[in-house]
Design an enzyme around this catalytic site. Structure first.
Site, PDB file in Angstrom:
ATOM      1  N   ASP A   1      82.319  65.740  58.849  1.00 48.60           N
ATOM      2  CA  ASP A   1      82.442  66.981  58.078  1.00 48.60           C
ATOM      3  C   ASP A   1      82.423  68.192  59.002  1.00 48.60           C
ATOM      4  O   ASP A   1      81.382  68.528  59.575  1.00 48.60           O
ATOM      5  CB  ASP A   1      81.292  67.070  57.071  1.00 48.60           C
ATOM      6  CG  ASP A   1      81.384  68.314  56.189  1.00 48.60           C
ATOM      7  OD1 ASP A   1      82.471  68.904  56.109  1.00 48.60           O
ATOM      8  OD2 ASP A   1      80.360  68.687  55.589  1.00 48.60           O
TER       9      ASP A   1
ATOM     10  N   ASP B   1      88.310  72.185  57.081  1.00 47.78           N
ATOM     11  CA  ASP B   1      87.194  71.321  56.699  1.00 47.78           C
ATOM     12  C   ASP B   1      87.660  69.887  56.560  1.00 47.78           C
ATOM     13  O   ASP B   1      88.375  69.546  55.632  1.00 47.78           O
ATOM     14  CB  ASP B   1      86.610  71.808  55.377  1.00 47.78           C
ATOM     15  CG  ASP B   1      85.386  71.019  54.978  1.00 47.78           C
ATOM     16  OD1 ASP B   1      84.953  70.145  55.755  1.00 47.78           O
ATOM     17  OD2 ASP B   1      84.860  71.258  53.896  1.00 47.78           O
TER      18      ASP B   1
END
Length: 513
Positions: free
Chosen positions: A100, A318
């Protein structure tokens, strides 16, 4: 009596030895099985292991490059996330964590966790970290300078009870986690000079989760934790860089086909067609300056202020996000342009509020290219499979839907697994840049924190890559990373296997001469 070796065996030995000597064991070395197999269980097992290594990743040469195995896929109907495996503690235990780039901290569920899943639909074994079972584990106190640094970025806090450094993270999807910080050893392989690898360890600080809520409690896509790759001081990349172990740059190449997976390394993947755009300074996330969006070569009429960066909007990269998200104005203009371009060829339909199309031929033959245009003249080119998601079929026609989603009332554009967005803090699955995996797949993405820039180029992520790792020596060294193992491997391991293979050849000669 001296053994007599058949000519074919001697030739095979010479070829193998020459291949090892020339170039110091190159990644392109291919071993073809052209010998009769000896039916010994141990040798056959090693050959099966060799076959497995032939289909994965190998890092070679020097340069302080740390490699992580990547699993998962962008497809939200299959996995919808990419994850890797870490070894932590003494003795080391394995933990699967989601990759992440939208968060900073590595955290793992702990043995006292309330709400942590006990099984996973990903068919992986979940493990809870137990600080008491690791001889190298220690608690992080509020007086620790790392805890104080985390307070500045809101990644840590102190309640005053027990002098224990703690954290609480709340994600945009309503899920959350809280716990306390511990320090322990991270185990990894580092490529050293001379095409050798070393099993290395480094102390890191990470979160020990004692409470999980919302979607984090579900088992369908459960992992042991989240591996934050943000640029704040508590991220693992920042911690290893501050210790001089890894460069302040990391790269990934996420496969979109053939079961997914990919490459994740601490270092800069080098490709001649890489383009870079600067990061927006003084931002907590990987914010980019998106200037415009083009569909079929035509720049859309969108007010530039929609993409400006502030505390409440911006464009974020992201890798934790499956889809891409656009602000209202940008989304409406984007969908209208796509629909207008293909309306004479396909049938537009709405499915659960999403813009979809009934298609009877290839999407690449019908739908236009999309270009996300960033500061510095860098453009991210999206082909139809990069912004469309196939859902099902109706009457023989395939249903393809726009993979970008609208963020209601927010000035954010999120490109999960790739990027774009007028920003917002979204969820654990990459809602900072919600076109993450869909957009970022089949591309090399380089996060150059040292030079505050992000680069990308289209790439077949099943192929090998060249990696540069520039530490404190002022010297840039190169590593060849190829697909030699789903779990990663080293030249030493392969050389050991080849040595066993040579021993088998000698044994065959003795048995059959």
């Amino acid at each position: 009596m001296a053994a007599v070796f058949p000519a074919w065996i001697m030739v095979t030995i010479l070829v193998l030895e020459a291949s090892l000597v020339m170039g110091g064991f190159q990644a392109s070395l291919k071993l073809e099985r052209r010998i009769p197999l000896v039916s010994h269980e141990v040798e056959l097992g090693r050959l099966r292991e060799f076959d497995r290594l032939r289909h994965g990743r190998l890092l070679q040469s020097s340069g302080g490059v740390v490699d992580f195995p990547v699993r998962g896929t962008y497809d939200p109907f299959l996995v919808g996330l990419y994850y890797t495996k870490l070894q932590i503690g003494s003795p080391p235990k394995e933990y699967y964590v989601q990759i992440d780039t939208g968060s900073d901290v590595l955290w793992i569920g702990c043995n006292s966790c309330n709400g942590c899943p006990e099984s996973s639909g990903l068919q992986i074994e979940l493990n809870l970290y137990d600080p008491g079972s690791s001889s190298t584990s220690s608690l992080v106190s509020c007086s620790d300078q790392r805890c104080n640094a985390g307070v500045q970025s809101s990644d840590s806090g102190c309640s005053g009870q027990g002098n224990q450094c703690s954290y609480t993270f709340q994600y945009g999807d309503g899920s959350g986690t809280s716990g306390y910080y511990v320090a322990d050893l991270l185990h990894f392989s580092t490529i050293l000079e001379g095409s050798m690898t070393a099993n290395s360890t480094a102390p890191i600080m990470f979160g020990c989760s004692v409470l999980q809520t919302g979607d984090l409690t579900k088992s369908d896509r459960a992992v042991d934790g989240i591996f934050g790759f943000g640029q704040q001081s508590l991220s693992v990349i920042s911690q290893l860089s501050s210790q001089g172990i890894a460069p302040r740059v990391f790269s990934h190449c996420l496969r979109g086909k053939n079961g997914g997976g990919g490459i994740l390394v601490f270092g800069e993947i080098l490709e001649p067609n890489m383009v870079y755009t600067p990061l927006v300074p003084s931002q907590p996330h990987y914010n980019l300056d998106l200037r415009s969006i083009s569909v079929g070569g035509q720049v859309l009429s969108i007010d530039p202020s929609v993409f400006s960066t502030s505390s409440s909007q911006g464009t974020i990269v992201d890798s934790g996000t499956t889809l891409a998200y656009l602000a209202d104005e940008a989304y409406d203009a984007f969908v209208d342009a796509i629909t207008k371009t293909v309306s004479q060829t396909v049938r537009p339909v709405l499915s659960k509020g999403n813009q979809c199309y009934l298609i009877t031929s290839s999407v690449t033959d019908i739908f236009p290219q999309v270009s996300l245009n960033f500061a510095g003249g860098a453009s991210l080119i999206l082909n139809p499979p990069d912004y469309l998601v196939q859902q099902n079929s109706i009457g023989g026609a395939a249903v393809w839907c726009i993979g970008f989603q609208k963020i209601q009332g927010q000035g954010i554009t999120i490109l999960g697994e790739i990027f774009v967005l007028p920003i917002i803090e979204l969820d654990r699955f990459g809602l900072d840049l919600c076109l993450a995996d869909l957009v970022l797949k089949d591309k090399i993405i380089v996060y150059d924190l040292a030079n505050q820039r992000i680069g990308w180029t289209d790439y077949d992520c099943s192929m090998s890559v060249n990696v540069s790792a520039n530490l404190n020596s002022g010297r840039t060294e190169f590593v060849n990373a190829g697909q030699m193992s789903n779990d990663g491997s080293s030249p030493d391991q392969l050389q050991s296997i080849i040595a066993s293979l040579l021993n088998m050849i000698m044994l065959a000669a003795l048995l059959f001469s």
